[in-house]
Scaffold this motif. Structure first.
Motif, PDB file in Angstrom:
ATOM      1  N   THR A   1      -3.178   3.722  -1.920  1.00 11.30           N
ATOM      2  CA  THR A   1      -3.391   2.860  -3.079  1.00 11.30           C
ATOM      3  C   THR A   1      -2.707   1.516  -2.852  1.00 11.30           C
ATOM      4  OG1 THR A   1      -3.429   4.785  -4.545  1.00 11.30           O
ATOM      5  CG2 THR A   1      -3.066   2.626  -5.577  1.00 11.30           C
ATOM      6  N   THR A   2      -3.484   0.436  -2.941  1.00  7.42           N
ATOM      7  CA  THR A   2      -2.942  -0.906  -2.775  1.00  7.42           C
ATOM      8  C   THR A   2      -2.731  -1.527  -4.152  1.00  7.42           C
ATOM      9  OG1 THR A   2      -4.018  -1.166  -0.638  1.00  7.42           O
ATOM     10  CG2 THR A   2      -3.371  -3.189  -1.753  1.00  7.42           C
TER      11      THR A   2
ATOM     12  N   HIS B   1       5.698   3.757   0.875  1.00  9.53           N
ATOM     13  CA  HIS B   1       4.493   3.041   1.270  1.00  9.53           C
ATOM     14  C   HIS B   1       3.969   3.479   2.632  1.00  9.53           C
ATOM     15  CE1 HIS B   1       6.337   0.734  -1.924  1.00  9.53           C
ATOM     16  NE2 HIS B   1       5.136   0.257  -2.166  1.00  9.53           N
ATOM     17  N   GLN B   2       2.865   2.862   3.036  1.00 10.39           N
ATOM     18  CA  GLN B   2       2.287   3.095   4.355  1.00 10.39           C
ATOM     19  C   GLN B   2       3.263   2.637   5.436  1.00 10.39           C
ATOM     20  OE1 GLN B   2      -0.923   4.259   5.463  1.00 10.39           O
ATOM     21  NE2 GLN B   2      -0.968   5.102   3.396  1.00 10.39           N
TER      22      GLN B   2
ATOM     23  N   THR C   1       0.843  -1.189   0.000  1.00  6.72           N
ATOM     24  CA  THR C   1       0.000   0.000   0.000  1.00  6.72           C
ATOM     25  C   THR C   1       0.879   1.240   0.000  1.00  6.72           C
ATOM     26  OG1 THR C   1      -1.708  -1.208   1.201  1.00  6.72           O
ATOM     27  CG2 THR C   1      -1.892   1.197   1.159  1.00  6.72           C
TER      28      THR C   1
END
Length: 159
Positions: free
Chosen positions: A14-15, A91-92, A9
């Protein structure tokens, strides 16, 4: 199970499936913007710039596992861009150890155990994935990313 079975993610939520990078070597790294190793962002970006046209992807995964990251993925990604000029995907925030660890990092640690077995010792543990999706190298946090160039070139040379 393969690297391509995982999703990631981005900092914006957005994954996507890692399968989108099938056939491309990857460096997957846990990062922290307030870490003493944060200057490694510059070398990671240099590798990305040098080899991305040949297929290399660098994927940064911020983690506050060691209490050296900003509060949000957006803040971490913004700091990477403004301070270090990072253009590779960020990313997250994730956990890299313990019961809440990200499944991707559980897989990476099992595929390439380090000095502490399956634990991540610190920020900036780097994993090199070849074109076939194999974890071919685990690089210690204190090791400069530029030392990975020969292994990256070998991964890029794979058919």
């Amino acid at each position: 199970m393969s690297i391509y079975d995982f999703t990631a993610t981005l900092e914006d939520g957005t994954t996507y499936p890692l399968a989108k990078y099938r056939g491309r070597p990857m460096i997957i790294v846990n990062t922290a913007t307030k870490c003493g190793f944060a200057p490694q962002f510059k070398e990671l970006e240099a590798l990305y710039q040098k080899y991305r046209d040949q297929g290399l992807v660098v994927l940064g995964f911020p983690s506050d596992q060691f209490h050296q990251e900003l509060d949000t993925a957006d803040a971490a990604a913004a700091a990477c861009r403004t301070t270090w000029g990072v253009t590779f995907p960020m990313h997250q925030l994730i956990a890299v150890n313990g019961p809440a660890q990200d499944p991707l990092f559980a897989y990476l640690k099992k595929a390439a155990p380090g000095a502490l077995g399956t634990s991540i010792k610190w920020n900036f543990t780097k994993f090199l994935i070849d074109r076939a999706g194999n974890v071919v190298e685990r690089v210690a946090p204190k090791t400069a990313p530029l030392t990975m160039a020969p292994a990256i070139e070998q991964a890029l040379a794979q058919a």
